[in-house]
Design a protein around this motif. Structure first.
Motif, PDB file in Angstrom:
ATOM      1  N   PHE A 146       0.836  -1.184   0.000  1.00  0.00           N
ATOM      2  CA  PHE A 146       0.000   0.000   0.000  1.00  0.00           C
ATOM      3  C   PHE A 146       0.880   1.245   0.000  1.00  0.00           C
ATOM      4  O   PHE A 146       1.824   1.328   0.780  1.00  0.00           O
ATOM      5  N   VAL A 170       0.388  13.099   0.512  1.00  0.00           N
ATOM      6  CA  VAL A 170      -0.914  13.715   0.223  1.00  0.00           C
ATOM      7  C   VAL A 170      -1.446  14.417   1.479  1.00  0.00           C
ATOM      8  O   VAL A 170      -1.905  15.560   1.432  1.00  0.00           O
ATOM      9  N   TYR A 188       0.680   8.472   0.418  1.00  0.00           N
ATOM     10  CA  TYR A 188      -0.469   9.035   1.120  1.00  0.00           C
ATOM     11  C   TYR A 188      -0.053   9.976   2.246  1.00  0.00           C
ATOM     12  O   TYR A 188      -0.774  10.939   2.553  1.00  0.00           O
ATOM     13  N   LEU A 189       1.097   9.722   2.860  1.00  0.00           N
ATOM     14  CA  LEU A 189       1.593  10.684   3.846  1.00  0.00           C
ATOM     15  C   LEU A 189       1.896  12.013   3.161  1.00  0.00           C
ATOM     16  O   LEU A 189       1.625  13.089   3.706  1.00  0.00           O
ATOM     17  N   ILE A 205       1.920   3.934   1.255  1.00  0.00           N
ATOM     18  CA  ILE A 205       1.770   4.761   2.456  1.00  0.00           C
ATOM     19  C   ILE A 205       2.565   6.053   2.393  1.00  0.00           C
ATOM     20  O   ILE A 205       2.098   7.096   2.834  1.00  0.00           O
TER      21      ILE A 205
END
Lengths: 380, 380
Positions: free
Chosen positions: B201, B209, B206-207, B203
């Motif tokens: 995933f 983002v 996304y951090l 991650i």
């Protein structure tokens, strides 16, 4: 299916002359304000479909300048034009979140759940879906719409001075509180869904974070995506197609890279649908220096960009389904695309300004069903 | 360690009178502009530490109003005051990203990598760390700083008209392009790191983002976190402590919920450090109606909130380490906290305005070392 009914309601109630979409600047009757480099709010695609040319002939021209004396309470609650002037703060808060724009998100979650191949009609799965729909619609779309209204308050003060923010019916502090509450509720529900689904990694939460970033930069300078015809409309398309689909699919199954690519490509069709709404505001946009696609390319070219984006996307997806051996799904998608093309020739390509809403109201249901066909195809 | 040296450089070069932090409104010598509801840029904590009371007595008062004729090219490149007026667009672009604010992020990545217990001094791991530091510092902090300058351009036009944006040295379109490039580069590097680390995933992506959302709402209305003393300073603390730590830890190991909680609590100390910078701008903030903590609570109370946030956090973390059987780490952290408390009494609590920078320059190195001690403790 409640979601489908709601969606249909929002796309086909073209018989109500009072039912008008949240506006953009329609005609440059006011001299452009020097500080306004951008037109008013850009409503989301499916919603615009609610307007019909009937509204151009029928009585209520009034709501464009002032609330109709006999304004509709229903329109007020949906957050659209022709609304009754409301003083109840909770009704005003609801109006700001534009409930009429939620159905596509609800539908998107449903498509994602269907595509996961792992949704069962159990009480628990239905409850999970509903929470996911609440996260996507009322919370995060509501947050997006409220920010958008906040940024449009200057132009609304000219064009729709009776809107909740410019009319002072709700204070700016109350608006900011609402944005915070909706954002935190959306993120909180995302995290809750991750816990509920037993995710190792909080993917629904992070999708909510990503959507929140997109919402912010859509309206807020300096990035302000809606200033650009391509980027703004694609962001709209992706927000209404990809994001809720991803959330629904991640909730019940696994969000795979090929689904991400497929739905991102599908969002190009969303871009095409969003462009439809730029034709009627072409004069105002040009006056305010906004580079919408019809302004940038001229009406003739933009017409073809619009239908091309929709049709080429759907045909490509049908071809992709065929190539993966899903003949019947590919045929179903093709079958749903044909009436859309017919309506394009019959309405949109003839006169995109006159027939924009009639076109959307007739073609849209086929499009959203095509989306579900694709979702079901990917689940098998 | 390069990172430690850089960090030390940014926190202790108090001997250079020309070395001044990026400003905020220092005194209300200009009548408050009615449209400005917020003071100028709020530089990040560690940076402010670079200022010393020496600057209050020494010669260059000039840079506050105009670029010094003998302005420093080095200061220009670091993005701080006393900068040479520069015409090279790339140097101006670099100045906007405020390189002087990057070191804490670099340090944070290092702490996260250390806490993962899975960082090895191989070429590959060092290369990964460097990419992660580039993502956190130049790309995403640079993006944050550029947005912040964009939003402060009105007040800068009054207080620092020679800054790149108000002076017209760089056009707004160029600034927006820079924001896009840095944001997309940061997100792209995040995704690259996920692929490189073989994450199921994404991650790190996304951090990135999440950090990008935080950066945007820090400066951009309507949420504009920096308008609020508590939220703004905590967002600063978390951005400079938690986010890079999480990225570093996720890159090399697993980001566990307890680490997320621990570092989020640690960010309270970051909040305390950030408050230090609000004391010298108390008059300007009050004039402009900004509710910084010293304005809201008065100087006496705010002084104690500030040291309390730092000390209670560190003591709590030491207690936590002790409770998990890490006696020596707890003692080391305690040992590093003591000199900070001494400096608090010696400098900060005596006169937070006069000694703010001297305090930060002396106490900060102990704080950042404490952070590393905690990181190492969690890895064993």
């Amino acid at each position: 299916m409640a979601a489908a009914l709601l969606l249909a309601a929002s796309t086909s109630s073209s018989s109500s002359a009072a039912f008008r979409p949240p506006l953009r600047l329609r005609s440059p009757t006011h001299p452009p304000h020097p500080r306004l480099i951008r037109t008013g709010r850009r409503p989301f695609p499916v919603v615009r479909a609610a307007e019909t040319d009937a509204t151009k002939d029928a009585k209520p021209k009034a709501p464009e300048k002032a609330p109709a004396a006999d304004g509709s309470s229903f329109n007020q609650l949906l957050g659209i034009k022709g609304a009754k002037q409301e003083t109840d703060i909770w009704k005003i808060r609801l109006q700001l979140t534009k409930p009429v724009t939620w159905p596509p998100l609800v539908w998107g979650v449903l498509c994602g759940a269907a595509a996961s191949g792992n949704f069962h009609w159990t009480v628990e799965d239905v409850a999970k879906s509903i929470v996911c729909m609440i996260m996507s619609g009322p919370c995060l779309t509501g947050y997006t719409q409220t920010i958008n209204d906040w940024y449009d308050r200057d132009i609304d003060a000219i064009n729709e001075p009776y809107r909740p923010i410019p009319s002072g019916a709700i204070s700016e502090n109350e608006v900011i509180t609402q944005i915070w509450v909706l954002l935190l509720a959306g993120l909180g529900l995302g995290a809750l869904l991750d816990v509920w689904a037993g995710h190792d990694f909080p993917i629904v939460f992070y999708l909510a974070v990503g959507g929140s970033l997109l919402s912010y930069i859509y309206s807020a300078p300096p990035l302000k995506l809606k200033q650009n015809g391509w980027i703004g409309n694609f962001a709209l398309g992706a927000s209404y197609i990809s994001l809720p689909w991803w959330a629904g699919q991640a909730l019940f199954g696994t969000l795979t890279p090929d689904i991400v690519v497929l739905t991102t490509l599908y969002s190009i069709a969303g871009l095409g649908i969003a462009i439809v709404n730029d034709f009627k505001s072409i004069e105002g946009d040009r006056a305010l220096g906004l580079q919408s696609l019809p302004v940038a390319f001229g009406m003739e070219t933009a017409k073809w960009i619009c239908v091309g984006a929709i049709d080429i996307t759907q045909l490509s997806v049908a071809g992709y389904l065929l190539s993966t051996g899903k003949l019947y799904y590919a045929l179903a998608l093709l079958g749903l695309t044909i009436p859309q093309v017919v309506f394009q020739f019959q309405y949109f390509l003839k006169d995109p300004v006159k027939y924009d809403v009639k076109y959307q109201a007739s073609a849209q249901p086929f499009f959203v069903l095509g989306l579900l066909v694709t979702a079901l195809a990917t689940s098998h």
